[in-house]
Design a protein around this motif. Structure first.
Motif, PDB file in Angstrom:
ATOM      1  N   ARG A   7       0.868  -1.276   0.081  1.00 18.78           N
ATOM      2  CA  ARG A   7       0.006  -0.089  -0.140  1.00 18.78           C
ATOM      3  C   ARG A   7       0.912   1.546   0.162  1.00 18.78           C
ATOM      4  N   VAL A   8       0.658   2.232  -0.858  1.00 19.41           N
ATOM      5  CA  VAL A   8       1.534   3.312  -0.960  1.00 19.41           C
ATOM      6  C   VAL A   8       0.939   4.379   0.059  1.00 19.41           C
ATOM      7  N   PHE A   9       1.897   5.268   0.786  1.00 17.48           N
ATOM      8  CA  PHE A   9       1.496   6.117   1.421  1.00 17.48           C
ATOM      9  C   PHE A   9       0.355   6.837   1.452  1.00 17.48           C
ATOM     10  N   GLY A  10      -0.702   7.118   2.112  1.00 19.24           N
ATOM     11  CA  GLY A  10      -1.670   7.926   1.994  1.00 19.24           C
ATOM     12  C   GLY A  10      -2.720   7.055   1.174  1.00 19.24           C
ATOM     13  N   HIS A  11      -2.560   6.036   0.546  1.00 23.47           N
ATOM     14  CA  HIS A  11      -3.477   5.286  -0.205  1.00 23.47           C
ATOM     15  C   HIS A  11      -4.321   4.322   0.682  1.00 23.47           C
ATOM     16  N   ARG A  12      -5.570   4.592   0.546  1.00 29.88           N
ATOM     17  CA  ARG A  12      -6.131   3.387   1.523  1.00 29.88           C
ATOM     18  C   ARG A  12      -6.761   2.410   0.716  1.00 29.88           C
ATOM     19  N   GLY A  13      -6.348   0.995   1.143  1.00 28.70           N
ATOM     20  CA  GLY A  13      -6.891   0.083   0.534  1.00 28.70           C
ATOM     21  C   GLY A  13      -6.594  -0.220  -0.978  1.00 28.70           C
ATOM     22  N   PRO A  49      -2.747  11.594   1.172  1.00 35.06           N
ATOM     23  CA  PRO A  49      -2.271  11.256  -0.131  1.00 35.06           C
ATOM     24  C   PRO A  49      -1.736  12.152  -1.145  1.00 35.06           C
ATOM     25  N   GLN A  50      -1.201  11.650  -2.152  1.00 38.40           N
ATOM     26  CA  GLN A  50      -0.735  12.811  -3.147  1.00 38.40           C
ATOM     27  C   GLN A  50      -1.898  13.484  -3.821  1.00 38.40           C
ATOM     28  N   GLY A  51      -1.598  14.682  -3.922  1.00 42.35           N
ATOM     29  CA  GLY A  51      -2.534  15.478  -4.650  1.00 42.35           C
ATOM     30  C   GLY A  51      -3.660  16.018  -3.728  1.00 42.35           C
ATOM     31  N   LYS A  52      -3.650  15.571  -2.407  1.00 38.25           N
ATOM     32  CA  LYS A  52      -4.652  16.084  -1.514  1.00 38.25           C
ATOM     33  C   LYS A  52      -4.120  17.064  -0.400  1.00 38.25           C
ATOM     34  N   LEU A  53      -4.909  17.877   0.010  1.00 39.64           N
ATOM     35  CA  LEU A  53      -4.351  19.017   0.753  1.00 39.64           C
ATOM     36  C   LEU A  53      -4.866  18.380   2.505  1.00 39.64           C
ATOM     37  N   GLY A  54      -4.009  18.925   3.173  1.00 34.08           N
ATOM     38  CA  GLY A  54      -4.118  18.728   4.498  1.00 34.08           C
ATOM     39  C   GLY A  54      -5.533  19.008   5.028  1.00 34.08           C
ATOM     40  N   THR A  55      -6.005  19.962   4.614  1.00 34.54           N
ATOM     41  CA  THR A  55      -7.325  20.619   5.006  1.00 34.54           C
ATOM     42  C   THR A  55      -8.390  19.647   4.967  1.00 34.54           C
ATOM     43  N   ASP A  56      -8.194  18.703   3.838  1.00 34.52           N
ATOM     44  CA  ASP A  56      -9.319  17.559   3.711  1.00 34.52           C
ATOM     45  C   ASP A  56      -9.151  16.629   4.673  1.00 34.52           C
ATOM     46  N   ASP A  77       6.468   4.444   0.799  1.00 36.96           N
ATOM     47  CA  ASP A  77       6.095   3.210   0.660  1.00 36.96           C
ATOM     48  C   ASP A  77       5.898   2.612  -0.942  1.00 36.96           C
ATOM     49  N   LEU A  78       6.845   3.307  -1.724  1.00 33.58           N
ATOM     50  CA  LEU A  78       6.939   2.814  -3.098  1.00 33.58           C
ATOM     51  C   LEU A  78       7.886   1.746  -3.443  1.00 33.58           C
ATOM     52  N   GLN A  79       7.955   1.364  -4.755  1.00 36.30           N
ATOM     53  CA  GLN A  79       8.816   0.392  -4.846  1.00 36.30           C
ATOM     54  C   GLN A  79       9.793   1.333  -5.908  1.00 36.30           C
ATOM     55  N   PRO A  80      10.966   1.903  -5.206  1.00 39.23           N
ATOM     56  CA  PRO A  80      11.775   2.793  -6.134  1.00 39.23           C
ATOM     57  C   PRO A  80      12.119   2.108  -7.289  1.00 39.23           C
ATOM     58  N   PHE A  81      12.598   0.804  -7.037  1.00 39.49           N
ATOM     59  CA  PHE A  81      13.354   0.124  -8.248  1.00 39.49           C
ATOM     60  C   PHE A  81      12.387   0.011  -9.509  1.00 39.49           C
ATOM     61  N   GLU A  82      11.188  -0.384  -9.208  1.00 36.93           N
ATOM     62  CA  GLU A  82      10.223  -0.522 -10.250  1.00 36.93           C
ATOM     63  C   GLU A  82      10.043   0.987 -11.128  1.00 36.93           C
ATOM     64  N   LEU A  83      10.145   1.670 -10.140  1.00 37.44           N
ATOM     65  CA  LEU A  83       9.802   3.203 -10.729  1.00 37.44           C
ATOM     66  C   LEU A  83      11.006   3.722 -11.650  1.00 37.44           C
ATOM     67  N   LEU A 134       4.189   6.814  -9.563  1.00 37.54           N
ATOM     68  CA  LEU A 134       5.440   7.965  -9.601  1.00 37.54           C
ATOM     69  C   LEU A 134       5.117   9.243  -8.883  1.00 37.54           C
ATOM     70  N   PHE A 135       3.922   9.710  -8.960  1.00 35.38           N
ATOM     71  CA  PHE A 135       3.554  11.101  -8.524  1.00 35.38           C
ATOM     72  C   PHE A 135       3.429  11.127  -7.000  1.00 35.38           C
ATOM     73  N   ASP A 136       3.543   9.844  -6.311  1.00 35.66           N
ATOM     74  CA  ASP A 136       3.457   9.749  -4.799  1.00 35.66           C
ATOM     75  C   ASP A 136       4.976  10.012  -4.312  1.00 35.66           C
ATOM     76  N   CYS A 137       5.853   9.886  -5.254  1.00 35.96           N
ATOM     77  CA  CYS A 137       7.399  10.135  -4.692  1.00 35.96           C
ATOM     78  C   CYS A 137       7.567  11.499  -4.355  1.00 35.96           C
ATOM     79  N   ILE A 138       7.883  11.920  -3.036  1.00 38.01           N
ATOM     80  CA  ILE A 138       8.359  13.171  -2.664  1.00 38.01           C
ATOM     81  C   ILE A 138       9.619  13.474  -2.883  1.00 38.01           C
ATOM     82  N   GLU A 139      10.423  12.855  -3.601  1.00 35.90           N
ATOM     83  CA  GLU A 139      11.729  13.312  -4.220  1.00 35.90           C
ATOM     84  C   GLU A 139      12.798  13.450  -2.898  1.00 35.90           C
TER      85      GLU A 139
END
Ligand code: SF4
Ligand code: SF4
Ligand code: SF4
Ligand code: SF4
Lengths: 335, 183, 549
Positions: A325-331, C253-260, C380-386, C403-408
């Motif tokens: 599961r990727v950080f922030g992704h649910r399920g 998650p990526q693309g979301k703001l903390g406010t949500d 929690d990505l699989q960097p080598f696949e990316l 890929l876009f969940d990567c925070i570099e």
């Protein structure tokens, strides 16, 4: 231009491989002192063959030699093979096996990191299929003196039946074919120690010790050894509890053949194995199951090698379906 | 033997009929292939391919009248994508249709423009604004760089300027491959 | 109040190198000889210039008006004269230039009149506009406008103040918290009021005990719902998402703001700037920046925005073997392309690098799929696949693997035993995907406009035809009425021709009579220019020449 990160951990492929080699040393000591000192000679032969083979292929492929030779990955393959092969295997067979691993399996697929199969295990399987009798002559621990061992390795007369016995696994398997034989009766007579082959059984804790070192260094994760040994213990226990006369105990299975070597050094090969945490569990557990089935019901005395290859094929499938599961992704899983 | 043959033939006929019916029944409206090709074409609408715009060229490719290597703005990458889509072999851009150039936009020299509206009429995407006898100008973000407005201008005041890289369009380059060994 | 801490997976522990620069108090940098203030404050936002060369400005004077939703105001950092408005390199990995206002300080450093804002007498919107007008943006590096981040503030439960400062070498937030804890907390209380958060959590990595002590002392009088929480030292604990996770357990998650998710996070530097903007009405004109690495006098300096790095470096005294400068930390920073780059709001650190401190990485080897990168990845990505997909330019697959969940953050490249510059591949792939996205949008737009134009031309043709037909019918009727039945047969057959002929005749008459109107009353040079152009035109289009008046 170099971009960030500008700092790196002092980690290297060479370092990883060196750690694996270090972890094999306790087992090598036990092997040489308790079973057959000639294993040291075999290790040397295999190492030289691996480096020479690697250098040759690199030359043919027009790649620079130094970085590849110094990364020690060929030496690891060579050592694993030397430890898997019977100690009295003729020198040319060891060389052949190593060359199969390095040239055919590693480099024909593109070199370090590209091979979908575990090179050592492909070579082991190829050898066992090509030279079944040579590959099943195992001396009992301390049975032969060093000169005889050397003589066997470097040619000379091979009075096969006189000198060679079989492995513990083999003995049990063939022994059970006789009417009325039980595991207990077989283990009572032959070259058996406390739980498995006399002398040989001490290799298992030595490998485990090396494995713990690798775990402590963070070179391998707990997933594969735990899943492999757990699954092997579970399935052998199930059969043993059901029929102790015809199935050996879990302890026997864990201490025999390539179980410990496999658990810590072979199944854990990163290049050809599963990579996700859950994938590693599935991968190693499946190897254990297949290995047990081959051991107990198949034609070959040891099944780890075949099981590893079989599961190597499944790695992409396993990885794809076990993405964490990727950080922030649910399920929803990464796929 | 004979019965087997008969049965096989029977199955073949039934399946054939079913397939034929399905192809009529589920026929997709329009020609999705043309749309797919059109989606790959750069929409510069320059006509260098020999057709009055990208859509007609897409139509021509799908009818098998035109080859896939006639669009200079699409460049090699475009040809590769077309080759992929159509399952054909990649071929280099045909020279008679032009060469790949850096992406540019038209600029009208406002001091010289006489307000003839000829360029407005030529522009395929209405990227030029102006009125008769008034100064004209190009709306750069809308300009596709087709160069169609250049020739009609009676006072030669339109030039093509390559688009400069800005902080917004700058991107990281492909890492230089220092792979010294693959062993 | 005891806060239960959470953790994120992965992370690495590089050598911290904080002691080099954290020992000395923040010093005020002397007035620079020249200030360069870019009108582009970040990649996304620009500002409109409000001054002209030669104009005198005061410190804090509004010299650029932010454009668009992400724009913020730009101010003069000291009093002086605007000498030019010209492109100058900005602090960005590309080293590209951007339009900047160059100010020559007059040495007086005289403030413009400014008054505090009374939060209770204004609406929330007014307060946000005030912050925008003061040019307040995130000071942790990304430079995201604070008023935008505050904008969606409904249902916020927790305000996180980020004092983690997890990157090695950087100590500007550490010093700020040690020396100006009350100011930082006052800013935090303002932010809290603006988003209506119930509690405030200040996260500080536990390798900064002095900062924690100072902040705790300052927080003790402010009530129960503000707490200073030491968090374990683990890079990248100061990443916004990671810190929020550690302090509250919420994963954004990526693309979301903390406010949500009921959380919002601001850097301590931002809190300090907010404090100054509201309590004193001071726009953001300076910041604390760490100068460290291979220098003789490492430390933290309070620097006017727009000071060029070259002038700044003299304060720290780079040693002889310094070969390049890194802006930001060594994990995520970028190499400085030019020493004339000015200090920007998000610039927290400049590290002088030498081959001894930052040795070039040994040659890259193939990936051995060891998974070390995956274990280090905080996302929690699989960097080598990316890596594999990015390298093969298989961008679709790379996106599928998030890929876009990567925070570099660089953790993966930090641990990779094959020393693959993994993050470079991700940056490349992201850039390509964005560029393609832009191209696709442009071509879709072009297609639409082309199709509309074709449609319009078609319609115009039809309308013309219809008009023509109507007119012809009218003419015929007229002719019939006036009894001129003897009209030539050809004309009745082809009304168009008749019209054209009539129009031509009319045009000829007119042409003879009328001279161009808009050439009257123009100056002599314009007349000359027109004559010039007409001459050129004649040369080009001889057939037109006789028609030209
Ligand atoms: S050549 Fe011009 S008109 Fe033809 S497909 Fe390419 S961009 Fe479109
Ligand atoms: S302005 Fe000129 S170059 Fe640009 S799209 Fe229109 S006709 Fe083509
Ligand atoms: S750490 Fe490097 S070598 Fe290991 S899997 Fe990741 S990319 Fe491959
Ligand atoms: S740079 Fe991206 S892929 Fe690498 S560790 Fe950080 S988040 Fe993961």
């Amino acid at each position: 231009m170099i971009n960030s990160p500008y700092i790196r951990k002092p980690a290297s492929v060479q370092g990883v491989m060196l750690a694996v080699l270090t972890a094999l040393i306790p087992a090598i000591i036990v092997y040489a002192s308790q079973i057959a000192a000639v294993v040291l000679v075999n290790l040397a032969i295999a190492t030289i063959a691996a480096l020479a083979g690697e250098a040759l292929v690199l030359k043919l492929r027009g790649r620079p030699l130094a970085p590849a030779l110094s990364d020690l990955s060929a030496v690891v393959t060579a050592w694993l093979l030397a430890l898997c092969f019977p100690p009295i295997l003729p020198w040319w067979a060891t060389v052949l096996g190593v060359l199969i691993a390095i040239v055919a399996v590693k480099h024909l697929y593109g070199g370090l990191g590209q091979n979908p199969f575990n090179p050592a295990m492909v070579a082991y399987c190829a050898m066992i299929v090509a030279f079944p009798s040579l590959m099943s002559q195992w001396p009992a621990a301390g049975q032969l003196d060093f000169a005889t061992q050397l003589g066997l390795v470097f040619g000379g007369a091979r009075e096969i039946d006189a000198i060679a016995s079989a492995t513990a696994l083999d003995t049990i398997k063939t022994g059970l074919r006789a009417a009325g034989a039980t595991v207990q009766s077989i283990m009572g007579e032959g070259n058996f120690g406390l739980v498995s082959g006399r002398g040989w059984e001490w290799l298992a804790p030595a490998y485990a010790l090396g494995g713990l070192y690798l775990l402590a260094r963070g070179i391998i994760t707990w997933h594969m050894p735990a899943a492999f040994l757990g699954a092997l213990a579970a399935i052998s226990a199930a059969f043993w509890l059901a029929d102790p006369a015809h199935y050996a105990s879990p302890l026997f299975h864990l201490a025999s053949g390539g179980a410990m070597l496999g658990a810590f050094f072979i199944v854990t090969d990163p290049v050809s194995g599963a990579t996700t945490p859950r994938g590693k569990l599935v991968f190693a557990a499946c190897i254990a199951l297949v290995a047990y089935i081959i051991r107990s019901f198949g034609a070959f005395p040891e099944g780890v090698a075949f099981a590893v290859l079989l599961l190597n094929i499944c790695v992409p499938l396993i990885d794809m379906n076990t993405q964490p599961r990727v950080f922030g992704h649910r399920g929803d899983k990464a796929r | 033997m004979l019965t087997a043959l008969l049965i096989m033939t029977g199955i073949a006929i039934v399946l054939g009929a079913a397939l034929g019916y399905a192809s009529i029944r589920f026929k997709v409206e329009g020609d999705p292939l043309v749309e797919k090709i059109d989606a790959i074409l750069p929409q510069t609408q320059c006509g260098q391919c020999g057709y009055p715009g990208c859509k007609p060229y897409a139509q021509a490719i799908s009818n098998g009248e035109a080859d896939i290597n006639q669009c200079p703005p699409g460049g090699e990458e475009g040809i590769r994508k077309l080759a992929d889509l159509l399952g054909r072999e990649f071929k280099p851009l045909s020279e008679e249709h032009g060469t790949e150039k850096p992406k540019s936009v038209a600029r009208i020299d406002e001091q010289v423009c006489i307000g003839c509206t000829l360029c407005i009429q030529a522009c395929p995407v209405d990227a030029i604004v102006g009125a008769a006898k008034q100064m004209h100008t190009v709306v750069a973000p809308l300009c596709t760089g087709c160069e169609l407005c250049v020739a009609p201008c009676p006072v030669d005041c339109i030039s093509m300027v390559p688009i400069a890289e800005t902080v917004e369009t700058w991107k990281w380059k492909y890492p230089v491959h220092e792979l010294r060994s693959a062993a | 109040m005891i806060t239960r801490l959470f953790s994120f997976k992965g992370g690495v522990k590089p050598e911290s190198h904080k002691n080099e620069s954290s020992g000395t108090p923040i010093q005020k940098a002397p007035l620079p000889k020249r200030l360069v203030i870019p009108l582009r404050q970040s990649i996304r936002s620009t500002a409109r210039c409000l001054v002209a060369p030669g104009q005198r400005v005061l410190k804090g004077e509004h010299i650029g008006e932010g454009e668009g939703g992400l724009g913020t105001s730009v101010h003069a950092s000291t009093s002086g004269t605007v000498v030019e408005i010209a492109p100058s390199p900005m602090a960005h990995a590309s080293g590209l230039e951007t339009l900047s206002i160059v100010i020559e300080p007059d040495g007086e450093d005289r403030w413009i009149d400014h008054t505090p804002l009374d939060l209770h007498s204004v609406s929330r919107e007014e307060a946000l506009a005030w912050l925008r007008g003061c040019g307040i943006v995130g000071m942790g590096g990304a430079g995201f406008p604070t008023h935008v981040k505050l904008g969606g503030g409904r249902g916020i439960d927790t305000l996180v103040i980020n004092g983690a400062e997890c990157e090695p070498w950087i100590t500007c937030d550490d010093r700020l918290m040690r020396e100006r804890a009350p100011e930082v907390l006052s800013g935090a209380m303002i932010l809290r009021e603006l988003i209506g958060a119930k509690q405030v959590l200040v996260g500080i990595e536990d390798n900064k005990p002095e900062a924690i002590a100072a902040m705790q002392a300052a927080a003790s009088g402010l009530g129960d719902d503000i707490s200073v929480v030491p968090v374990p030292t683990l890079y990248p604990a100061g990443g916004e998402k990671q810190l929020i996770r550690v302090l509250t357990g919420v994963e954004i998650p990526q693309g979301k703001l903390g406010t949500d998710f009921g959380v919002q996070c601001f850097n301590v530097g931002t809190a300090n700037a907010v404090h100054r903007a509201i309590r004193f009405g001071e726009p953001l004109v300076s910041r604390v920046i760490t100068l460290t690495g291979n220098v003789a006098r490492p430390g933290n300096y309070e620097v006017l925005l727009g000071t060029q790095v070259s002038e700044l470096l003299d304060l720290a005294g780079p040693k002889a073997d310094t070969d390049r400068y890194i802006v930001g930390g060594p994990m995520m920073g970028t190499e400085l392309q030019s020493l004339s780059v000015p200090v920007s709001k998000g610039m927290n650190c400049i590290i002088a690098a030498s081959p001894a401190l930052f040795p070039p990485p040994p040659p890259e080897l193939p990936c051995i799929r060891c998974g070390a990168c995956a274990r280090a990845c905080p996302a929690d990505l699989q960097p080598f696949e990316l890596y594999w997909f990015s390298r093969a330019k298989n961008f679709g697959k790379a996106q599928e693997y998030h890929l876009f969940d990567c925070i570099e953050c660089g953790c993966c490249a930090f641990v990779c035993p094959s020393r693959i510059p993994l993050v470079d591949y991700y940056r490349f792939a992201k850039g390509e995907i964005w560029a393609r996205e832009r191209e696709l949008q442009a071509s879709d737009q072009a297609r639409e406009r082309f199709e509309f134009r074709n449609f319009r031309q078609e319609r115009e043709k039809e309308e013309k035809a219809a008009k023509l037909a109507a007119k012809a019918a009218e003419t015929r009727a007229k002719l019939a009425e006036s009894g001129e039945a003897a009209a030539p047969a050809a004309e009745t057959e082809d009304p168009k021709k008749a019209l054209v002929a009539a129009a031509l005749a009319r045009a000829k008459q007119q042409q003879a009579a009328v001279t161009p109107k808009n050439t009257d009353g123009l100056t002599a040079d314009v007349q000359a220019e027109i004559a010039n152009i007409e001459a050129r035109r004649e040369k080009l289009n001889p057939q037109d020449a006789d028609k030209a008046p």
